[in-house]
Design a protein around this motif. Structure first.
Motif, PDB file in Angstrom:
ATOM      1  N   GLN A  72       0.828  -1.208   0.000  1.00 47.30           N
ATOM      2  CA  GLN A  72       0.000   0.000   0.000  1.00 47.30           C
ATOM      3  C   GLN A  72       0.863   1.259   0.000  1.00 47.30           C
ATOM      4  OE1 GLN A  72      -3.449  -0.156   2.771  1.00 47.30           O
ATOM      5  NE2 GLN A  72      -2.956  -2.314   3.012  1.00 47.30           N
ATOM      6  N   VAL A  73       1.959   1.220   0.752  1.00 49.85           N
ATOM      7  CA  VAL A  73       2.902   2.342   0.753  1.00 49.85           C
ATOM      8  C   VAL A  73       3.476   2.537  -0.651  1.00 49.85           C
ATOM      9  CG1 VAL A  73       5.155   3.134   1.582  1.00 49.85           C
ATOM     10  CG2 VAL A  73       3.498   2.160   3.197  1.00 49.85           C
ATOM     11  N   GLY A  74       3.808   1.414  -1.314  1.00 48.78           N
ATOM     12  CA  GLY A  74       4.331   1.493  -2.671  1.00 48.78           C
ATOM     13  C   GLY A  74       3.371   2.187  -3.621  1.00 48.78           C
ATOM     14  N   GLY A  75       2.075   1.945  -3.469  1.00 49.67           N
ATOM     15  CA  GLY A  75       1.081   2.595  -4.312  1.00 49.67           C
ATOM     16  C   GLY A  75       1.065   4.100  -4.122  1.00 49.67           C
ATOM     17  N   VAL A  76       1.173   4.545  -2.866  1.00 48.72           N
ATOM     18  CA  VAL A  76       1.217   5.983  -2.570  1.00 48.72           C
ATOM     19  C   VAL A  76       2.460   6.614  -3.185  1.00 48.72           C
ATOM     20  CG1 VAL A  76       1.416   7.711  -0.736  1.00 48.72           C
ATOM     21  CG2 VAL A  76      -0.120   5.759  -0.440  1.00 48.72           C
ATOM     22  N   LEU A  77       3.597   5.932  -3.058  1.00 46.69           N
ATOM     23  CA  LEU A  77       4.853   6.455  -3.598  1.00 46.69           C
ATOM     24  C   LEU A  77       4.807   6.565  -5.112  1.00 46.69           C
ATOM     25  CD1 LEU A  77       7.517   4.593  -1.426  1.00 46.69           C
ATOM     26  CD2 LEU A  77       6.581   6.879  -1.090  1.00 46.69           C
ATOM     27  N   CYS A  78       4.154   5.610  -5.774  1.00 47.06           N
ATOM     28  CA  CYS A  78       4.023   5.681  -7.231  1.00 47.06           C
ATOM     29  C   CYS A  78       3.292   6.952  -7.648  1.00 47.06           C
ATOM     30  CB  CYS A  78       3.265   4.458  -7.753  1.00 47.06           C
ATOM     31  SG  CYS A  78       4.221   2.925  -7.745  1.00 47.06           S
ATOM     32  N   SER A  79       2.257   7.314  -6.904  1.00 45.66           N
ATOM     33  CA  SER A  79       1.500   8.528  -7.220  1.00 45.66           C
ATOM     34  C   SER A  79       2.352   9.782  -7.054  1.00 45.66           C
ATOM     35  CB  SER A  79       0.261   8.629  -6.317  1.00 45.66           C
ATOM     36  OG  SER A  79      -0.639   7.587  -6.569  1.00 45.66           O
ATOM     37  N   ALA A  80       3.157   9.810  -5.989  1.00 45.99           N
ATOM     38  CA  ALA A  80       4.004  10.978  -5.732  1.00 45.99           C
ATOM     39  C   ALA A  80       5.136  11.071  -6.746  1.00 45.99           C
ATOM     40  CB  ALA A  80       4.564  10.915  -4.314  1.00 45.99           C
ATOM     41  N   GLN A  81       5.829   9.944  -6.986  1.00 43.90           N
ATOM     42  CA  GLN A  81       6.978   9.965  -7.886  1.00 43.90           C
ATOM     43  C   GLN A  81       6.561  10.262  -9.316  1.00 43.90           C
ATOM     44  OE1 GLN A  81      10.579   9.085  -6.842  1.00 43.90           O
ATOM     45  NE2 GLN A  81       9.383  10.143  -5.294  1.00 43.90           N
ATOM     46  N   GLY A  82       5.394   9.793  -9.722  1.00 46.68           N
ATOM     47  CA  GLY A  82       4.910  10.087 -11.064  1.00 46.68           C
ATOM     48  C   GLY A  82       4.735  11.576 -11.292  1.00 46.68           C
ATOM     49  N   ALA A  83       4.365  12.300 -10.242  1.00 48.51           N
ATOM     50  CA  ALA A  83       4.178  13.751 -10.353  1.00 48.51           C
ATOM     51  C   ALA A  83       5.509  14.478 -10.478  1.00 48.51           C
ATOM     52  CB  ALA A  83       3.415  14.270  -9.136  1.00 48.51           C
ATOM     53  N   PHE A  84       6.529  13.998  -9.777  1.00 53.80           N
ATOM     54  CA  PHE A  84       7.826  14.663  -9.790  1.00 53.80           C
ATOM     55  C   PHE A  84       8.645  14.332 -11.034  1.00 53.80           C
ATOM     56  CE2 PHE A  84       7.174  14.771  -5.071  1.00 53.80           C
ATOM     57  CZ  PHE A  84       7.215  16.145  -4.945  1.00 53.80           C
ATOM     58  N   PHE A  85       8.382  13.188 -11.640  1.00 52.75           N
ATOM     59  CA  PHE A  85       9.160  12.752 -12.803  1.00 52.75           C
ATOM     60  C   PHE A  85       8.212  12.466 -13.963  1.00 52.75           C
ATOM     61  CE2 PHE A  85      11.545  11.483  -9.000  1.00 52.75           C
ATOM     62  CZ  PHE A  85      12.720  12.184  -9.217  1.00 52.75           C
ATOM     63  N   LEU A  86       7.710  13.524 -14.589  1.00 48.67           N
ATOM     64  CA  LEU A  86       6.691  13.394 -15.629  1.00 48.67           C
ATOM     65  C   LEU A  86       7.109  12.510 -16.808  1.00 48.67           C
ATOM     66  CD1 LEU A  86       5.081  16.953 -15.736  1.00 48.67           C
ATOM     67  CD2 LEU A  86       4.185  14.860 -14.716  1.00 48.67           C
ATOM     68  N   PRO A  87       8.400  12.505 -17.227  1.00 49.19           N
ATOM     69  CA  PRO A  87       8.769  11.613 -18.346  1.00 49.19           C
ATOM     70  C   PRO A  87       8.513  10.144 -18.035  1.00 49.19           C
ATOM     71  CG  PRO A  87      10.479  13.257 -18.003  1.00 49.19           C
ATOM     72  CD  PRO A  87       9.536  13.357 -16.832  1.00 49.19           C
ATOM     73  N   TYR A  88       8.410   9.812 -16.736  1.00 51.83           N
ATOM     74  CA  TYR A  88       8.239   8.411 -16.336  1.00 51.83           C
ATOM     75  C   TYR A  88       6.861   8.154 -15.741  1.00 51.83           C
ATOM     76  CZ  TYR A  88      13.195   9.610 -16.242  1.00 51.83           C
ATOM     77  OH  TYR A  88      14.429  10.134 -16.537  1.00 51.83           O
ATOM     78  N   ILE A  89       5.919   9.060 -15.984  1.00 50.50           N
ATOM     79  CA  ILE A  89       4.623   8.951 -15.317  1.00 50.50           C
ATOM     80  C   ILE A  89       3.883   7.671 -15.735  1.00 50.50           C
ATOM     81  CG2 ILE A  89       3.325  10.310 -17.016  1.00 50.50           C
ATOM     82  CD1 ILE A  89       1.780  11.489 -14.572  1.00 50.50           C
ATOM     83  N   LYS A  90       4.039   7.256 -16.996  1.00 49.78           N
ATOM     84  CA  LYS A  90       3.368   6.022 -17.434  1.00 49.78           C
ATOM     85  C   LYS A  90       3.959   4.804 -16.727  1.00 49.78           C
ATOM     86  CE  LYS A  90       1.797   7.602 -21.967  1.00 49.78           C
ATOM     87  NZ  LYS A  90       1.849   7.380 -23.434  1.00 49.78           N
ATOM     88  N   PHE A  91       5.268   4.851 -16.502  1.00 56.37           N
ATOM     89  CA  PHE A  91       5.923   3.774 -15.749  1.00 56.37           C
ATOM     90  C   PHE A  91       5.293   3.655 -14.365  1.00 56.37           C
ATOM     91  CE2 PHE A  91       8.953   2.569 -12.471  1.00 56.37           C
ATOM     92  CZ  PHE A  91       9.527   1.406 -12.965  1.00 56.37           C
ATOM     93  N   TYR A  92       5.166   4.796 -13.677  1.00 61.91           N
ATOM     94  CA  TYR A  92       4.629   4.775 -12.313  1.00 61.91           C
ATOM     95  C   TYR A  92       3.144   4.432 -12.298  1.00 61.91           C
ATOM     96  CZ  TYR A  92       8.972   6.555 -10.371  1.00 61.91           C
ATOM     97  OH  TYR A  92      10.280   6.680  -9.972  1.00 61.91           O
ATOM     98  N   GLN A  93       2.403   4.861 -13.305  1.00 57.43           N
ATOM     99  CA  GLN A  93       0.987   4.503 -13.365  1.00 57.43           C
ATOM    100  C   GLN A  93       0.819   2.989 -13.511  1.00 57.43           C
ATOM    101  OE1 GLN A  93      -0.306   6.931 -16.677  1.00 57.43           O
ATOM    102  NE2 GLN A  93      -0.896   8.636 -15.359  1.00 57.43           N
ATOM    103  N   GLU A  94       1.649   2.386 -14.373  1.00 52.61           N
ATOM    104  CA  GLU A  94       1.569   0.936 -14.572  1.00 52.61           C
ATOM    105  C   GLU A  94       2.042   0.191 -13.328  1.00 52.61           C
ATOM    106  OE1 GLU A  94       0.566  -2.478 -16.690  1.00 52.61           O
ATOM    107  OE2 GLU A  94       0.148  -0.359 -17.091  1.00 52.61           O
ATOM    108  N   LEU A  95       3.117   0.713 -12.705  1.00 52.88           N
ATOM    109  CA  LEU A  95       3.629   0.076 -11.493  1.00 52.88           C
ATOM    110  C   LEU A  95       2.591   0.116 -10.380  1.00 52.88           C
ATOM    111  CD1 LEU A  95       6.068  -1.300 -10.190  1.00 52.88           C
ATOM    112  CD2 LEU A  95       6.897   0.971  -9.511  1.00 52.88           C
ATOM    113  N   LYS A  96       1.881   1.232 -10.267  1.00 53.30           N
ATOM    114  CA  LYS A  96       0.839   1.345  -9.242  1.00 53.30           C
ATOM    115  C   LYS A  96      -0.289   0.335  -9.486  1.00 53.30           C
ATOM    116  CE  LYS A  96      -2.298   4.532  -6.946  1.00 53.30           C
ATOM    117  NZ  LYS A  96      -2.758   5.932  -6.782  1.00 53.30           N
ATOM    118  N   LYS A  97      -0.673   0.149 -10.749  1.00 54.82           N
ATOM    119  CA  LYS A  97      -1.702  -0.847 -11.073  1.00 54.82           C
ATOM    120  C   LYS A  97      -1.263  -2.239 -10.639  1.00 54.82           C
ATOM    121  CE  LYS A  97      -3.611   1.539 -15.122  1.00 54.82           C
ATOM    122  NZ  LYS A  97      -3.759   1.478 -16.604  1.00 54.82           N
ATOM    123  N   ASN A  98       0.014  -2.541 -10.880  1.00 50.83           N
ATOM    124  CA  ASN A  98       0.532  -3.856 -10.510  1.00 50.83           C
ATOM    125  C   ASN A  98       0.579  -4.032  -8.999  1.00 50.83           C
ATOM    126  OD1 ASN A  98       1.656  -5.569 -12.962  1.00 50.83           O
ATOM    127  ND2 ASN A  98       1.966  -3.412 -13.450  1.00 50.83           N
TER     128      ASN A  98
END
Length: 223
Positions: free
Chosen positions: A164-190
């Motif tokens: 659950q913590v990992g899911g929250v971090l994916c949301s935060a990191q995706g905002a700070f690193f926009l070139p990788y936002i799709k990576f974090y969105q997919e990682l959060k789904k997983n």
């Protein structure tokens, strides 16, 4: 998982983009790009490895022969990193709340605040974003370290919290690193899929354990 693999591939391919050609004679700039790109790829690789470690741990939970692993005492080394992660996360949550986020809007709220300070600089808000970014990075490190413990599967309730913590971090990191936002969105789904799978296993194991206890209570020895 294909989206994650594609994201990592795209990080390599970006070096071939035409807009970098005008800087090809600027050695300092190219050295900086190589360093930044290398560090980010290493970070994304660690985060992907953490996810895969937790996925493997859940598989081991599923095929565990005993439900006793739910109550296995924590080793001091695991407890140390768990306490550090818990302390850091307890500092992150109030910061996220202070900018008015819920988990599903963390990325959006951070992006709004980042756009705001580009047009109206505010030291308090800048420091707030820095704290969120740095705390998130520190929590990621603990999340990865815990995932590397070979006996982590013996602590499924802890894994459930870490996922659950990992899911929250994916949301935060995706905002700070926009070139990788799709990576974090997919990682959060997983991570969300892992959370659902583990929640089912915990519920199933608890029910099985209760049934076994009831059966034991019913046993009578007569002679």
């Amino acid at each position: 998982m294909n989206h994650i693999s594609n994201s990592l591939y795209n990080l390599h391919e970006i070096s071939k983009e035409p807009f970098l050609l005008e800087y090809e004679e600027d050695k300092d700039f190219l050295d900086w790009c190589i360093l930044e790109g290398s560090d980010k790829i290493s970070e994304l690789s660690r985060q992907l490895r953490s996810y895969l470690n937790y996925k493997c741990a859940i598989i081991r939970v599923r095929y565990s022969e005993s439900c006793g692993c739910l109550n296995t005492p924590k080793r001091a080394s695991i407890l140390k990193w768990e306490n550090e992660l818990s302390s850091l996360f307890s500092r992150l949550v109030p910061l996220l709340n202070s900018i008015g986020v819920e988990e599903r809007t963390i990325t959006e709220k951070i992006q709004i605040l980042m756009r705001k300070i580009t047009t109206n600089s505010n030291n308090f808000e800048i420091d707030l974003l820095k704290d969120i970014k740095h705390l998130s990075a520190d929590i990621w490190k603990r999340l990865h370290i815990l995932s590397e413990f070979p006996e982590i599967h013996r602590h499924p309730k802890l894994i459930n919290v870490l996922i659950q913590v990992g899911g929250v971090l994916c949301s935060a990191q995706g905002a700070f690193f926009l070139p990788y936002i799709k990576f974090y969105q997919e990682l959060k789904k997983n991570y969300k899929q892992l959370e659902e799978e583990l929640s089912y296993l915990l519920h199933f194991n608890n029910n099985t354990h209760l049934s076994e206890e009831k059966d034991k209570i019913r046993v009578k020895i007569t002679g």
